[in-house]
Design a protein around this motif. Structure first.
Motif, PDB file in Angstrom:
ATOM      1  N   THR A   1       0.816  -1.208   0.000  1.00 38.17           N
ATOM      2  CA  THR A   1       0.000   0.000   0.000  1.00 38.17           C
ATOM      3  C   THR A   1       0.853   1.262   0.000  1.00 38.17           C
ATOM      4  O   THR A   1       0.482   2.263  -0.578  1.00 38.17           O
ATOM      5  CB  THR A   1      -0.879   0.002   1.272  1.00 38.17           C
ATOM      6  N   TYR A   2       1.964   1.164   0.679  1.00 44.03           N
ATOM      7  CA  TYR A   2       2.767   2.366   0.856  1.00 44.03           C
ATOM      8  C   TYR A   2       4.113   2.137   0.187  1.00 44.03           C
ATOM      9  O   TYR A   2       5.033   1.597   0.781  1.00 44.03           O
ATOM     10  CB  TYR A   2       2.943   2.649   2.347  1.00 44.03           C
ATOM     11  N   LYS A   3       4.169   2.571  -1.040  1.00 46.24           N
ATOM     12  CA  LYS A   3       5.335   2.249  -1.846  1.00 46.24           C
ATOM     13  C   LYS A   3       6.658   2.693  -1.238  1.00 46.24           C
ATOM     14  O   LYS A   3       7.662   1.985  -1.358  1.00 46.24           O
ATOM     15  CB  LYS A   3       5.169   2.812  -3.256  1.00 46.24           C
TER      16      LYS A   3
ATOM     17  N   SER B   1     -11.265   7.023  11.582  1.00 47.57           N
ATOM     18  CA  SER B   1     -11.038   7.928  10.452  1.00 47.57           C
ATOM     19  C   SER B   1      -9.562   7.927  10.123  1.00 47.57           C
ATOM     20  O   SER B   1      -8.720   7.866  11.019  1.00 47.57           O
ATOM     21  CB  SER B   1     -11.404   9.370  10.829  1.00 47.57           C
ATOM     22  N   TYR B   2      -9.247   8.022   8.841  1.00 45.68           N
ATOM     23  CA  TYR B   2      -7.860   8.258   8.435  1.00 45.68           C
ATOM     24  C   TYR B   2      -7.660   9.758   8.360  1.00 45.68           C
ATOM     25  O   TYR B   2      -8.583  10.496   8.020  1.00 45.68           O
ATOM     26  CB  TYR B   2      -7.581   7.664   7.056  1.00 45.68           C
ATOM     27  N   SER B   3      -6.443  10.150   8.644  1.00 46.69           N
ATOM     28  CA  SER B   3      -6.120  11.553   8.505  1.00 46.69           C
ATOM     29  C   SER B   3      -5.547  11.745   7.102  1.00 46.69           C
ATOM     30  O   SER B   3      -4.588  11.088   6.711  1.00 46.69           O
ATOM     31  CB  SER B   3      -5.085  11.894   9.577  1.00 46.69           C
TER      32      SER B   3
ATOM     33  N   GLN C   1      -9.772  14.693   8.672  1.00 43.90           N
ATOM     34  CA  GLN C   1     -10.176  13.348   9.067  1.00 43.90           C
ATOM     35  C   GLN C   1     -11.205  12.818   8.063  1.00 43.90           C
ATOM     36  O   GLN C   1     -12.168  13.509   7.745  1.00 43.90           O
ATOM     37  CB  GLN C   1     -10.821  13.375  10.460  1.00 43.90           C
ATOM     38  N   ARG C   2     -10.966  11.604   7.571  1.00 46.33           N
ATOM     39  CA  ARG C   2     -11.955  11.004   6.671  1.00 46.33           C
ATOM     40  C   ARG C   2     -12.500   9.746   7.327  1.00 46.33           C
ATOM     41  O   ARG C   2     -11.763   8.784   7.564  1.00 46.33           O
ATOM     42  CB  ARG C   2     -11.330  10.659   5.324  1.00 46.33           C
ATOM     43  N   ALA C   3     -13.776   9.756   7.660  1.00 44.33           N
ATOM     44  CA  ALA C   3     -14.386   8.615   8.356  1.00 44.33           C
ATOM     45  C   ALA C   3     -14.406   7.398   7.437  1.00 44.33           C
ATOM     46  O   ALA C   3     -14.831   7.478   6.288  1.00 44.33           O
ATOM     47  CB  ALA C   3     -15.800   8.982   8.782  1.00 44.33           C
TER      48      ALA C   3
ATOM     49  N   ALA D   1     -14.902  -2.748  -2.890  1.00 46.52           N
ATOM     50  CA  ALA D   1     -13.578  -2.150  -2.682  1.00 46.52           C
ATOM     51  C   ALA D   1     -13.733  -0.833  -1.933  1.00 46.52           C
ATOM     52  O   ALA D   1     -14.646  -0.058  -2.227  1.00 46.52           O
ATOM     53  CB  ALA D   1     -12.908  -1.902  -4.031  1.00 46.52           C
ATOM     54  N   GLY D   2     -12.877  -0.644  -0.954  1.00 45.99           N
ATOM     55  CA  GLY D   2     -12.905   0.612  -0.202  1.00 45.99           C
ATOM     56  C   GLY D   2     -13.929   0.640   0.917  1.00 45.99           C
ATOM     57  O   GLY D   2     -14.096   1.666   1.591  1.00 45.99           O
ATOM     58  N   ALA D   3     -14.595  -0.494   1.161  1.00 45.36           N
ATOM     59  CA  ALA D   3     -15.638  -0.528   2.197  1.00 45.36           C
ATOM     60  C   ALA D   3     -15.056  -0.417   3.604  1.00 45.36           C
ATOM     61  O   ALA D   3     -15.764  -0.093   4.557  1.00 45.36           O
ATOM     62  CB  ALA D   3     -16.458  -1.808   2.073  1.00 45.36           C
ATOM     63  N   GLY D   4     -13.755  -0.745   3.750  1.00 51.10           N
ATOM     64  CA  GLY D   4     -13.126  -0.652   5.070  1.00 51.10           C
ATOM     65  C   GLY D   4     -12.698  -1.997   5.635  1.00 51.10           C
ATOM     66  O   GLY D   4     -12.301  -2.094   6.802  1.00 51.10           O
ATOM     67  N   LYS D   5     -12.709  -3.040   4.807  1.00 45.21           N
ATOM     68  CA  LYS D   5     -12.430  -4.398   5.291  1.00 45.21           C
ATOM     69  C   LYS D   5     -11.009  -4.519   5.850  1.00 45.21           C
ATOM     70  O   LYS D   5     -10.808  -4.989   6.968  1.00 45.21           O
ATOM     71  CB  LYS D   5     -12.640  -5.415   4.147  1.00 45.21           C
ATOM     72  N   SER D   6     -10.020  -4.109   5.046  1.00 41.00           N
ATOM     73  CA  SER D   6      -8.629  -4.265   5.506  1.00 41.00           C
ATOM     74  C   SER D   6      -8.349  -3.392   6.724  1.00 41.00           C
ATOM     75  O   SER D   6      -7.527  -3.745   7.579  1.00 41.00           O
ATOM     76  CB  SER D   6      -7.649  -3.896   4.393  1.00 41.00           C
ATOM     77  N   THR D   7      -9.029  -2.267   6.797  1.00 49.27           N
ATOM     78  CA  THR D   7      -8.826  -1.378   7.949  1.00 49.27           C
ATOM     79  C   THR D   7      -9.199  -2.090   9.249  1.00 49.27           C
ATOM     80  O   THR D   7      -8.559  -1.881  10.286  1.00 49.27           O
ATOM     81  CB  THR D   7      -9.643  -0.081   7.761  1.00 49.27           C
ATOM     82  N   LEU D   8     -10.200  -2.971   9.200  1.00 56.73           N
ATOM     83  CA  LEU D   8     -10.561  -3.728  10.411  1.00 56.73           C
ATOM     84  C   LEU D   8      -9.347  -4.521  10.909  1.00 56.73           C
ATOM     85  O   LEU D   8      -9.074  -4.568  12.112  1.00 56.73           O
ATOM     86  CB  LEU D   8     -11.708  -4.707  10.112  1.00 56.73           C
TER      87      LEU D   8
HETATM   88  N1  LIG Z   1      -3.576   5.121   5.068  1.00 55.68           N
HETATM   89  C1  LIG Z   1      -4.696   5.601   4.551  1.00 55.68           C
HETATM   90  N2  LIG Z   1      -4.913   6.934   4.527  1.00 55.68           N
HETATM   91  C2  LIG Z   1      -6.043   7.444   4.033  1.00 55.68           C
HETATM   92  N3  LIG Z   1      -7.062   6.691   3.543  1.00 55.68           N
HETATM   93  C3  LIG Z   1      -6.892   5.364   3.531  1.00 55.68           C
HETATM   94  C4  LIG Z   1      -5.709   4.748   4.028  1.00 55.68           C
HETATM   95  N4  LIG Z   1      -5.834   3.403   3.886  1.00 55.68           N
HETATM   96  C5  LIG Z   1      -7.033   3.191   3.320  1.00 55.68           C
HETATM   97  N5  LIG Z   1      -7.670   4.354   3.103  1.00 55.68           N
HETATM   98  C6  LIG Z   1      -9.019   4.540   2.558  1.00 55.68           C
HETATM   99  O1  LIG Z   1      -9.935   3.977   3.489  1.00 55.68           O
HETATM  100  C7  LIG Z   1     -10.996   3.324   2.815  1.00 55.68           C
HETATM  101  C8  LIG Z   1     -11.081   1.890   3.288  1.00 55.68           C
HETATM  102  O2  LIG Z   1      -9.905   1.212   2.863  1.00 55.68           O
HETATM  103  P1  LIG Z   1      -9.723  -0.357   3.076  1.00 55.68           P
HETATM  104  O3  LIG Z   1      -8.417  -0.733   2.480  1.00 55.68           O
HETATM  105  O4  LIG Z   1      -9.958  -0.691   4.490  1.00 55.68           O
HETATM  106  O5  LIG Z   1     -10.932  -0.924   2.196  1.00 55.68           O
HETATM  107  P2  LIG Z   1     -11.169  -2.410   1.681  1.00 55.68           P
HETATM  108  O6  LIG Z   1     -12.611  -2.682   1.864  1.00 55.68           O
HETATM  109  O7  LIG Z   1     -10.208  -3.348   2.304  1.00 55.68           O
HETATM  110  O8  LIG Z   1     -10.862  -2.239   0.125  1.00 55.68           O
HETATM  111  P3  LIG Z   1     -10.264  -3.320  -0.912  1.00 55.68           P
HETATM  112  O9  LIG Z   1     -11.309  -4.386  -1.074  1.00 55.68           O
HETATM  113  O10 LIG Z   1     -10.074  -2.499  -2.151  1.00 55.68           O
HETATM  114  O11 LIG Z   1      -8.970  -3.816  -0.347  1.00 55.68           O
HETATM  115  C9  LIG Z   1     -10.714   3.466   1.322  1.00 55.68           C
HETATM  116  O12 LIG Z   1     -11.459   4.556   0.844  1.00 55.68           O
HETATM  117  C10 LIG Z   1      -9.238   3.761   1.276  1.00 55.68           C
HETATM  118  O13 LIG Z   1      -8.928   4.564   0.160  1.00 55.68           O
END
Ligand SMILES: Nc1ncnc2c1ncn2[C@@H]1O[C@H](COP(=O)(O)OP(=O)(O)OP(=O)(O)O)[C@@H](O)[C@H]1O
Length: 324
Positions: A21-23, A79-81, A86-88, A109-116
Motif C-alpha cells: 500500500t505504501y510504496k 477515520s484516516y487523517s 479526518q476522513r471517516a 472495494a474501499g468498504a473498510g475491510k482491511s482497515t478492520l
Molecule cells: N492510510 C490511509 N490513509 C487514508 N485513507 C486510507 C488509508 N488506507 C485506506 N484508506 C481509505 O480507506 C478506505 C477503506 O480502505 P480499506 O483498504 O480498508 O478498504 P477495503 O474494503 O479493504 O478495500 P479493498 O477491497 O479495495 O482492499 C478506502 O477509501 C481507502 O482509500
C-alpha cells in the motif's frame, strides 16, 4: 507518541504488509531483506533492532499472552487523517468473533475491510469505541505482545531472496524459528505447494530467483499461506489470501485452510464468495458500516439482500459454480 520496542522480524513483517500500500516502504523492505538474507542468520537478527514502535502504549504494562482468540468490536469508529483532514472510514462497528470460529468479511472495494485488520493488529487505534482480544482492550497491551498472538496472510506480499525452507519457516520467526522441517513440509502440503517443491532439484533448499526457480503468482501465494500456517497463533487474519489461485486450487487450499485453522479464530476477507460458505458468520460491509450479517444460509434467505445479489452477480460471471 512512541514507547514500544520493535524487533527485526516485526519490521520485516509490517514492512512486507505495508509495501503493497505504501510504496516508499518498499525501500525499507528491501533494506530488511538484504540485512536478513545476505549478511546475517535470521536468528541473530531477531535482537538486532531494538527500535521504538510508532504506536502509543500504556506505561508499565505487564507482559501479556492471550489464552484465547475471541475478538470483539464495540461501537468502533475510525477515520484516516488525509491532508490534515479526518476522513471517516468505519462507523459504529459492532461484532463478536467467538474464539475458535470463522468470520468472513465481504464488501465492495474501499468498504473498510482491511482497515478492520489494521485496527485489530493495532497499526492504528480506534477513534472511539473499543476492540478487545479475549476480553482485553488492545490498547492495554504492548503491540508486540498482541501481534504475537496473530498472523496476517494477505494477497500481495514479498518473499525473501532466500531458500524456500527459510521463507516458510519465517512464519515461526517470532518464536525463534522453532518450526521443524516436518512442520514446514506439513504446512507446505496444506498450502498445496509441497508436491511442486519436491520436484525441484534442490527441493526446499531452492533459493528464490536463483537456481532457475521463479514463482508464479499462485505459487508465491501458497508459500505465504504455508508461512502463515506454520505460525502458532490463535488468530489468523486472511486478507484475500487465495485470490491469485485458480478456482480448483483455491477450493483445495481453502478446504485445507478450514481444516488446519480448526480451533483457531479466523477472520477472512474474501472476494470470491464460494470460499466463505462455511464461515460461522459473514459480515457485509458497505461504506464503513455493517449492513448485513449472518450465516451463508441466513444471508441467502434474504430475498432482497446485498449478499444474495453479490452471489448472483458472481454466478453470472462464472466465479461461482451453481453446485457450490
Ligand atoms: N492510510 C490511509 N490513509 C487514508 N485513507 C486510507 C488509508 N488506507 C485506506 N484508506 C481509505 O480507506 C478506505 C477503506 O480502505 P480499506 O483498504 O480498508 O478498504 P477495503 O474494503 O479493504 O478495500 P479493498 O477491497 O479495495 O482492499 C478506502 O477509501 C481507502 O482509500
Amino acid at each position: 507518541m512512541v514507547m514500544g520496542r520493535l524487533q527485526i522480524t516485526d519490521v520485516a513483517y509490517f514492512a512486507t504488509y505495508f509495501s503493497e500500500t505504501y510504496k516508499p516502504l518498499t525501500i525499507v523492505m528491501e533494506l530488511v531483506r538484504r540485512l536478513h538474507c545476505e549478511h546475517l542468520p535470521g536468528s541473530q537478527l531477531l535482537t538486532l533492532i531494538d527500535a521504538p514502535v510508532d504506536a502509543p502504549e500504556p506505561p508499565h504494562v505487564e507482559p501479556w499472552k492471550s489464552t484465547g482468540g475471541a475478538i470483539e468490536f464495540k461501537n468502533v469508529c475510525f477515520s484516516y487523517s488525509e491532508a490534515g483532514k479526518q476522513r471517516a472510514v468505519l462507523q459504529d462497528i459492532n461484532f463478536k468473533v467467538p474464539a475458535g470460529t470463522t468470520t468472513a468479511i465481504v464488501g465492495k472495494a474501499g468498504a473498510g475491510k482491511s482497515t478492520l485488520f489494521l485496527l485489530i493488529m493495532r497499526l492504528y487505534d480506534v477513534c472511539s469505541g473499543s476492540i478487545t482480544v479475549n476480553g482485553t482492550d488492545v490498547r492495554q497491551v504492548k503491540a508486540t505482545d498482541l501481534r504475537q498472538n496473530m498472523v496476517l496472510v494477505q494477497q500481495g506480499g514479498t518473499l525473501f531472496h532466500h531458500s524456500l525452507d527459510f521463507n516458510i519457516k519465517y512464519g515461526s520467526a517470532r518464536d525463534g524459528f522453532r518450526a521443524t522441517s516436518e512442520e514446514m513440509s506439513q504446512a507446505a502440503r496444506r498450502a498445496r505447494i509441497h508436491d511442486r517443491i519436491v520436484t525441484l532439484p534442490k527441493g526446499y533448499d531452492t533459493v528464490l530467483n536463483e537456481d532457475g526457480f521463479d514463482l508464479s503468482g499462485g505459487e508465491n501465494q501458497r508459500i505465504r499461506i504455508a508461512r502463515g500456517l506454520i505460525h502458532e497463533s490463535q488468530i489468523l487474519l486472511l486478507d484475500e489470501t487465495t485470490s491469485a489461485l485458480d478456482i480448483l486450487t483455491e477450493r483445495e487450499v481453502q478446504s485445507e485452510l478450514i481444516r488446519s485453522t480448526k480451533g483457531k479464530t479466523c477472520l477472512m476477507i474474501a472476494h470470491r464468495l464460494p470460499t466463505i460458505i462455511h464461515a460461522d458468520q459473514i459480515l457485509v460491509l458497505d461504506e464503513g458500516t455493517i449492513i448485513e450479517r449472518g450465516s451463508f444460509a441466513e444471508l441467502m434467505a434474504l430475498s432482497d439482500g446485498v449478499f444474495r445479489k453479490m452471489w448472483q452477480a458472481q454466478l453470472r460471471e462464472g466465479a461461482v459454480d451453481s453446485t457450490a
